[in-house]
Every structure is written in structure tokens, then in C-alpha cells.
Design an enzyme around this catalytic site. Sequence first.
Site, PDB file in Angstrom:
ATOM      1  N   HIS A  76       0.860  14.750  39.442  1.00  0.00           N
ATOM      2  CA  HIS A  76       1.903  13.389  39.249  1.00  0.00           C
ATOM      3  C   HIS A  76       3.150  13.220  40.083  1.00  0.00           C
ATOM      4  O   HIS A  76       4.048  14.328  39.461  1.00  0.00           O
ATOM      5  CB  HIS A  76       1.321  13.531  37.510  1.00  0.00           C
ATOM      6  CG  HIS A  76       0.549  13.262  36.601  1.00  0.00           C
ATOM      7  ND1 HIS A  76       0.673  13.111  35.370  1.00  0.00           N
ATOM      8  CD2 HIS A  76      -0.592  12.882  37.714  1.00  0.00           C
ATOM      9  CE1 HIS A  76      -1.147  12.482  35.088  1.00  0.00           C
ATOM     10  NE2 HIS A  76      -1.627  12.542  36.226  1.00  0.00           N
ATOM     11  N   TYR A 206       5.142   9.858  27.059  1.00  0.00           N
ATOM     12  CA  TYR A 206       5.773  10.348  25.727  1.00  0.00           C
ATOM     13  C   TYR A 206       6.530   9.041  25.056  1.00  0.00           C
ATOM     14  O   TYR A 206       7.247   8.668  25.273  1.00  0.00           O
ATOM     15  CB  TYR A 206       7.221  11.567  26.549  1.00  0.00           C
ATOM     16  CG  TYR A 206       6.193  12.730  26.857  1.00  0.00           C
ATOM     17  CD1 TYR A 206       5.783  12.549  28.561  1.00  0.00           C
ATOM     18  CD2 TYR A 206       6.281  14.111  25.864  1.00  0.00           C
ATOM     19  CE1 TYR A 206       5.434  13.928  28.493  1.00  0.00           C
ATOM     20  CE2 TYR A 206       6.298  14.946  26.472  1.00  0.00           C
ATOM     21  CZ  TYR A 206       5.710  15.114  28.200  1.00  0.00           C
ATOM     22  OH  TYR A 206       5.572  15.963  28.667  1.00  0.00           O
ATOM     23  N   PRO A 297       5.490  22.597  22.621  1.00  0.00           N
ATOM     24  CA  PRO A 297       4.349  21.936  24.176  1.00  0.00           C
ATOM     25  C   PRO A 297       5.103  20.921  24.405  1.00  0.00           C
ATOM     26  O   PRO A 297       5.312  20.873  25.653  1.00  0.00           O
ATOM     27  CB  PRO A 297       3.339  21.813  23.418  1.00  0.00           C
ATOM     28  CG  PRO A 297       3.012  21.754  21.622  1.00  0.00           C
ATOM     29  CD  PRO A 297       4.477  22.322  21.327  1.00  0.00           C
ATOM     30  N   LYS A 301       5.715  23.895  28.949  1.00  0.00           N
ATOM     31  CA  LYS A 301       6.288  24.734  29.538  1.00  0.00           C
ATOM     32  C   LYS A 301       6.093  26.266  29.455  1.00  0.00           C
ATOM     33  O   LYS A 301       5.809  27.217  30.113  1.00  0.00           O
ATOM     34  CB  LYS A 301       8.177  25.391  28.588  1.00  0.00           C
ATOM     35  CG  LYS A 301       9.112  24.338  29.949  1.00  0.00           C
ATOM     36  CD  LYS A 301       9.032  24.735  31.034  1.00  0.00           C
ATOM     37  CE  LYS A 301       9.584  23.082  32.185  1.00  0.00           C
ATOM     38  NZ  LYS A 301       8.662  22.383  33.356  1.00  0.00           N
ATOM     39  N   TYR A 389      11.541  19.842  33.681  1.00  0.00           N
ATOM     40  CA  TYR A 389      10.205  19.447  33.667  1.00  0.00           C
ATOM     41  C   TYR A 389       9.962  19.922  34.974  1.00  0.00           C
ATOM     42  O   TYR A 389       8.846  20.080  34.966  1.00  0.00           O
ATOM     43  CB  TYR A 389      10.128  17.685  33.375  1.00  0.00           C
ATOM     44  CG  TYR A 389       8.534  17.144  32.798  1.00  0.00           C
ATOM     45  CD1 TYR A 389       8.054  16.947  31.707  1.00  0.00           C
ATOM     46  CD2 TYR A 389       7.349  17.134  34.053  1.00  0.00           C
ATOM     47  CE1 TYR A 389       7.338  17.034  31.569  1.00  0.00           C
ATOM     48  CE2 TYR A 389       6.065  16.707  33.758  1.00  0.00           C
ATOM     49  CZ  TYR A 389       6.177  16.552  31.959  1.00  0.00           C
ATOM     50  OH  TYR A 389       5.270  16.266  31.428  1.00  0.00           O
TER      51      TYR A 389
HETATM   52  P1  RFL Z   1      -2.569  33.623  25.524  1.00  0.00           P
HETATM   53  O1  RFL Z   1      -3.076  32.236  26.530  1.00  0.00           O
HETATM   54  O2  RFL Z   1      -2.117  33.910  24.229  1.00  0.00           O
HETATM   55  O3  RFL Z   1      -3.089  34.480  25.906  1.00  0.00           O
HETATM   56  C1  RFL Z   1      -2.686  36.095  25.228  1.00  0.00           C
HETATM   57  C2  RFL Z   1      -4.815  36.646  25.317  1.00  0.00           C
HETATM   58  O4  RFL Z   1      -4.467  38.229  24.484  1.00  0.00           O
HETATM   59  C3  RFL Z   1      -5.335  38.425  23.948  1.00  0.00           C
HETATM   60  N1  RFL Z   1      -5.025  39.792  22.244  1.00  0.00           N
HETATM   61  C4  RFL Z   1      -5.719  40.150  22.597  1.00  0.00           C
HETATM   62  N2  RFL Z   1      -5.936  41.310  23.289  1.00  0.00           N
HETATM   63  C5  RFL Z   1      -6.528  42.673  22.907  1.00  0.00           C
HETATM   64  N3  RFL Z   1      -5.897  43.032  21.940  1.00  0.00           N
HETATM   65  C6  RFL Z   1      -5.102  42.789  21.425  1.00  0.00           C
HETATM   66  N4  RFL Z   1      -4.931  43.544  20.131  1.00  0.00           N
HETATM   67  C7  RFL Z   1      -4.843  41.279  21.742  1.00  0.00           C
HETATM   68  N5  RFL Z   1      -4.312  40.093  20.561  1.00  0.00           N
HETATM   69  C8  RFL Z   1      -4.512  39.142  21.458  1.00  0.00           C
HETATM   70  C9  RFL Z   1      -6.196  37.294  22.897  1.00  0.00           C
HETATM   71  O5  RFL Z   1      -7.231  36.647  22.446  1.00  0.00           O
HETATM   72  C10 RFL Z   1      -5.831  36.053  23.840  1.00  0.00           C
HETATM   73  O6  RFL Z   1      -7.068  36.056  25.198  1.00  0.00           O
HETATM   74  O7  RFL Z   1      -1.427  33.968  26.534  1.00  0.00           O
HETATM   75  P2  RFL Z   1      -0.437  33.796  27.522  1.00  0.00           P
HETATM   76  O8  RFL Z   1      -1.279  34.398  28.255  1.00  0.00           O
HETATM   77  O9  RFL Z   1       0.915  34.338  27.776  1.00  0.00           O
HETATM   78  O10 RFL Z   1      -0.320  32.866  28.000  1.00  0.00           O
HETATM   79  C11 RFL Z   1       0.498  31.888  27.209  1.00  0.00           C
HETATM   80  C12 RFL Z   1       0.031  29.621  27.276  1.00  0.00           C
HETATM   81  O11 RFL Z   1      -1.910  30.244  26.362  1.00  0.00           O
HETATM   82  C13 RFL Z   1       0.377  28.947  26.302  1.00  0.00           C
HETATM   83  O12 RFL Z   1       2.203  29.465  26.612  1.00  0.00           O
HETATM   84  C14 RFL Z   1       0.619  27.828  26.835  1.00  0.00           C
HETATM   85  O13 RFL Z   1      -1.133  26.843  26.023  1.00  0.00           O
HETATM   86  C15 RFL Z   1       1.542  26.701  25.915  1.00  0.00           C
HETATM   87  N6  RFL Z   1       1.183  25.467  26.185  1.00  0.00           N
HETATM   88  C16 RFL Z   1       1.528  24.826  27.817  1.00  0.00           C
HETATM   89  N7  RFL Z   1       1.999  25.519  28.376  1.00  0.00           N
HETATM   90  C17 RFL Z   1       2.188  24.649  29.455  1.00  0.00           C
HETATM   91  O14 RFL Z   1       2.775  25.030  30.557  1.00  0.00           O
HETATM   92  N8  RFL Z   1       2.333  23.224  29.594  1.00  0.00           N
HETATM   93  C18 RFL Z   1       1.602  22.686  28.862  1.00  0.00           C
HETATM   94  O15 RFL Z   1       1.107  21.643  28.888  1.00  0.00           O
HETATM   95  C19 RFL Z   1       1.251  23.424  27.428  1.00  0.00           C
HETATM   96  N9  RFL Z   1       0.259  22.710  26.047  1.00  0.00           N
HETATM   97  C20 RFL Z   1       0.475  24.607  25.320  1.00  0.00           C
HETATM   98  C21 RFL Z   1       0.354  23.360  25.400  1.00  0.00           C
HETATM   99  C22 RFL Z   1       0.106  25.109  24.229  1.00  0.00           C
HETATM  100  C23 RFL Z   1      -0.373  25.265  22.941  1.00  0.00           C
HETATM  101  N10 RFL Z   1      -1.119  25.113  22.311  1.00  0.00           N
HETATM  102  C24 RFL Z   1      -2.594  24.735  21.276  1.00  0.00           C
HETATM  103  C25 RFL Z   1      -0.602  26.353  21.680  1.00  0.00           C
HETATM  104  C26 RFL Z   1      -0.239  22.255  23.993  1.00  0.00           C
HETATM  105  C27 RFL Z   1      -1.035  22.872  22.757  1.00  0.00           C
HETATM  106  C28 RFL Z   1      -1.626  22.345  22.253  1.00  0.00           C
HETATM  107  C1  PHB Z   2      -1.626  19.493  28.144  1.00  0.00           C
HETATM  108  O1  PHB Z   2      -1.375  17.623  29.405  1.00  0.00           O
HETATM  109  O2  PHB Z   2      -1.988  19.630  27.336  1.00  0.00           O
HETATM  110  C2  PHB Z   2       0.123  18.821  27.394  1.00  0.00           C
HETATM  111  C3  PHB Z   2       0.925  18.462  28.841  1.00  0.00           C
HETATM  112  C4  PHB Z   2       2.272  18.215  28.974  1.00  0.00           C
HETATM  113  C5  PHB Z   2       3.426  18.607  27.269  1.00  0.00           C
HETATM  114  C6  PHB Z   2       2.306  19.314  26.272  1.00  0.00           C
HETATM  115  C7  PHB Z   2       0.225  18.782  26.388  1.00  0.00           C
HETATM  116  O3  PHB Z   2       4.443  18.069  26.904  1.00  0.00           O
END
Ligand code: RFL
Ligand code: PHB
Length: 398
Positions: A76, A206, A297, A301, A389
Site C-alpha cells: 500500500h 482510519y 495499535p 507499530k 507510519y
Molecule cells: P508476543 O507476540 O506477545 O509473543 C510473546 C510470546 O511469549 C510467550 N510467553 C511465554 N513463553 C514461555 N514462558 C512464559 N512464561 C511465557 N509468557 C509468554 C507467549 O505465549 C507468546 O507466544 O510478543 P512479541 O514477539 O514481542 O510480538 C509483539 C507483537 O505481537 C505485537 O506488538 C503486535 O501484535 C501489536 N500489533 C500491531 N503491531 C504492528 O506493528 N502493526 C499492526 O498492524 C498491529 N496491529 C497489534 C495490532 C496488536 C493487537 N492486539 C491484539 C494486541 C492489532 C491488534 C488488535
Molecule cells: C491490522 O491490519 O490489523 C492493522 C492495521 C493498522 C493498524 C492496526 C491494525 O493501525
Amino acid sequence: MTVRSRTQVGIVGAGPAGLLLSHLLALRGIDSVVVENRSRAYCEARQRAGLLEAGTVELLRTVGLGDRMDSEGLEHGGIYLQFEGERHHLDFRDLTGGRWVTIYAQTEIVKDLIQARLAAGAAIEFEVSDTEVGALEADQPVLRYTDAAGTRHEVTCDAIAGCDGFHGICRDSMPAGLVQVAERVYPYAWIGILASVPPSTDELIYARHEDGFALHTMRTPQVSRLYLQVPADEQIKNWTDERIWSELRRRLTVPGWELEDGPITERAITPMRSFVASPMRYRRLFLAGDAAHIVPPTGAKGLNLALADVTALARALTSLLADGRPEAADAYSDTSLGRVWRATHFSWWMTSMLHVDPHADPFGATLQLAQLRYVISSRAAATTLAENYTGYFPLAWD
Ligand code: RFL
Ligand code: PHB
């Protein structure tokens, strides 16, 4: 009985941060063991992020993880910002001299990483319990866990990486009083859905609406992802499919454009929080990704920051363990926190500008609109959004 072994880097967590760290270390000839308390199937299905900065995409390509992303990812060149019933396009390529972002789900990155690590013969232990990190004062910290069959393990390491997410154990294993926390909890949450319907838009929308924020994003040409601002204490059971679609339609529709609906295949509520723990290191224990910081989110980032942290950490650990040079490891926390605070500001700014704050007075709401009008009318303001972004800090891996 405890089974004893050793590795160079013990990694807690098989999320994107832990898995990429293990992959990057392997490329530099450094051994690691990854322990994860969930099952492989759970890690591969957990719905989260979807948007990758250009630098993240380039890094994944450089380290041999680009094949499926290049064939299935959606590139995009901008986003739509919508407010006061009008939709405006921000053209990132034009504003930033050619930068872009890619939609490729976190679940897919995790699948690609797990497959690549297992194909390379890596040690990933799923479904562990009672993970502990200890001997942190020593040059050989230990990682302890119980495997899925009930056997206790103790792994002696040269360094441990806490990639165990916000609810992990590594951050709290650092000495009491060392870690400072800066935090903001927002007075709203998001409902996120996945729906089997082609996206109604070519790029992300957005939208600030007087009833709350809405975001239209996507996963594939057949699957849409949408989010709605809801009260912080909202319960998912209060939201029928019909209510979700009608609220999305109310907040997203503009004259001449309609939202297509379809079967909802997944739904969840996400609280909104900013959180930064510092320092991100104590001796040979290093934190990376959500274990050290959380952003709301709205700025997309979190995943990008997690992957940037482990890219820096892999370089630092390689210098430390292969060449005996501690400088990059010593600089890891400060360098990472500079990047983290830039993303923390940007995510807070996007969130505050686009959500309806239930406690705001008319002054606050009018300021939001003044800021949105400025972003779509001033090239300087639009460029600020675009460069943050698409990713402000370059990722270095060669
Ligand atoms: P994670 O993915 O939480 O992975 C951590 C792992 O550690 C495990 N764990 C353990 N394992 C062993 N022993 C223990 N005691 C443990 N405790 C925990 C867990 O089970 C897990 O598998 O962290 P990591 O790797 O730092 O990754 C971070 C990302 O997951 C997170 O920042 C993103 O998903 C945030 N986020 C977004 N980020 C973006 O850059 N672009 C996006 O578009 C975006 N959209 C989002 C998001 C997060 C969302 N939610 C649900 C929080 C949209 C949403 C809705
Ligand atoms: C997503 O595709 O899940 C997504 C994209 C942009 C955002 C948050 C989530 O700012």
C-alpha cells in the site's frame, strides 16, 4: 530429575520477536533454544497485527523470509483519513520519496518463521510450563522450564532474551527497583473482527466519527479486518454480528461508498495501553518486543518495533558472544528506547487524534478536528505522519 544442557542464547517466547531472534542468530552461527508456553497451533492462529513498515519487509527479504510475503502481501502506498464525513487520501510515496507499507498478517510471519526454524533443525519447545530465568548475576544465566511431557530442564546460557510478551516473566525477573515503567491506559478499547468478504477499500481507512473511531484494514483480497472503538469495559457478548456491521457502517460510510459485509470468522476485544519499561537489559538478560513495551495499535507499530528490537539484539549478541565485544550489548537498551519512544509518541498521537475521549470537553474534541484538518492540508504535517507510519528508523542488517 532435571535434565541439564547448554546453549548460547536462551530465548523465552515464540512470538515474532523470539522466533526472528533465533533465526538471525542462526545466520551468524549462534545457537539458541526457544521455549514457548503455548502450542504451535495456538501461536500460528493468534490474530494480531497486519501492517509492516517498508524496513521490516526489506529485513525479512534480506534474511530469507520474503518468499510468501512477496507473493501474498499487499503493498500500500498510502492511507485514507476520514473525519467530519469526508475521506482524504495521504500518498506516502509522494510524501516520503517512495516509501510504502505492506499488509501481511503476523500469523503468516509466525508460520513462516516456525517453518524456517524447524527446517533448519532448531530447538523450539512448545507447551512448556513454569519458565524461570535465574543466576542473573553470573555470566552464565540459566533458563528453567518443564516440557510438555513433564520433565524439568535447566539450560545454562551465555545470554537470555526475554521475548515473552507483555504478560511474560522476564521483565519481573529483573532486580526489584531496577525497572522504571512509564504507562498510559486509554479510556477505550477496540473490537477487532475478521470477515470473509473482500475489502471495500484499496487502502486502509482510519475514521474519526462522533460515535468513535473505526478502522477498515484487510488480510487478503478475500478477507477483511475491521476495528471499532468501544468503551474500555465493553463485553464482546454485547456485540451481535448485526450490531458490529451497523456500527461499522455508521462510522465508515461516506457519500458514494458502501461497506460490504460478510460472515464474521473471529472477534476479540483489545485494551489500549502505552507502556515502556526501562532499562531493557540487566547484565545478560535482554528484553525485546512487547515484553518491554506496548503501544496502542492505532499507529501499527508493535510488531515492527518487536522485530527492530531483535534485529539490534542479534547484532549485539553476535558481537558479544562471537567477538567478545560488549559495546553493542551495552548500547542495546538506550538505542532501542530511542526508537521505542518515537513510536510511543506517534502511536499516542494517532490514538489521541482519532478516538473519541469519553472525558473530553468540547475544547478537546475541537482540537482533534483542528489537528486532522492540519494533517490533510499541510504537506509538512502529512509528511510527519507518513514518515512515522512507514518507519522512521532504518533497520540495519547486512
Ligand atoms: P508476543 O507476540 O506477545 O509473543 C510473546 C510470546 O511469549 C510467550 N510467553 C511465554 N513463553 C514461555 N514462558 C512464559 N512464561 C511465557 N509468557 C509468554 C507467549 O505465549 C507468546 O507466544 O510478543 P512479541 O514477539 O514481542 O510480538 C509483539 C507483537 O505481537 C505485537 O506488538 C503486535 O501484535 C501489536 N500489533 C500491531 N503491531 C504492528 O506493528 N502493526 C499492526 O498492524 C498491529 N496491529 C497489534 C495490532 C496488536 C493487537 N492486539 C491484539 C494486541 C492489532 C491488534 C488488535
Ligand atoms: C491490522 O491490519 O490489523 C492493522 C492495521 C493498522 C493498524 C492496526 C491494525 O493501525
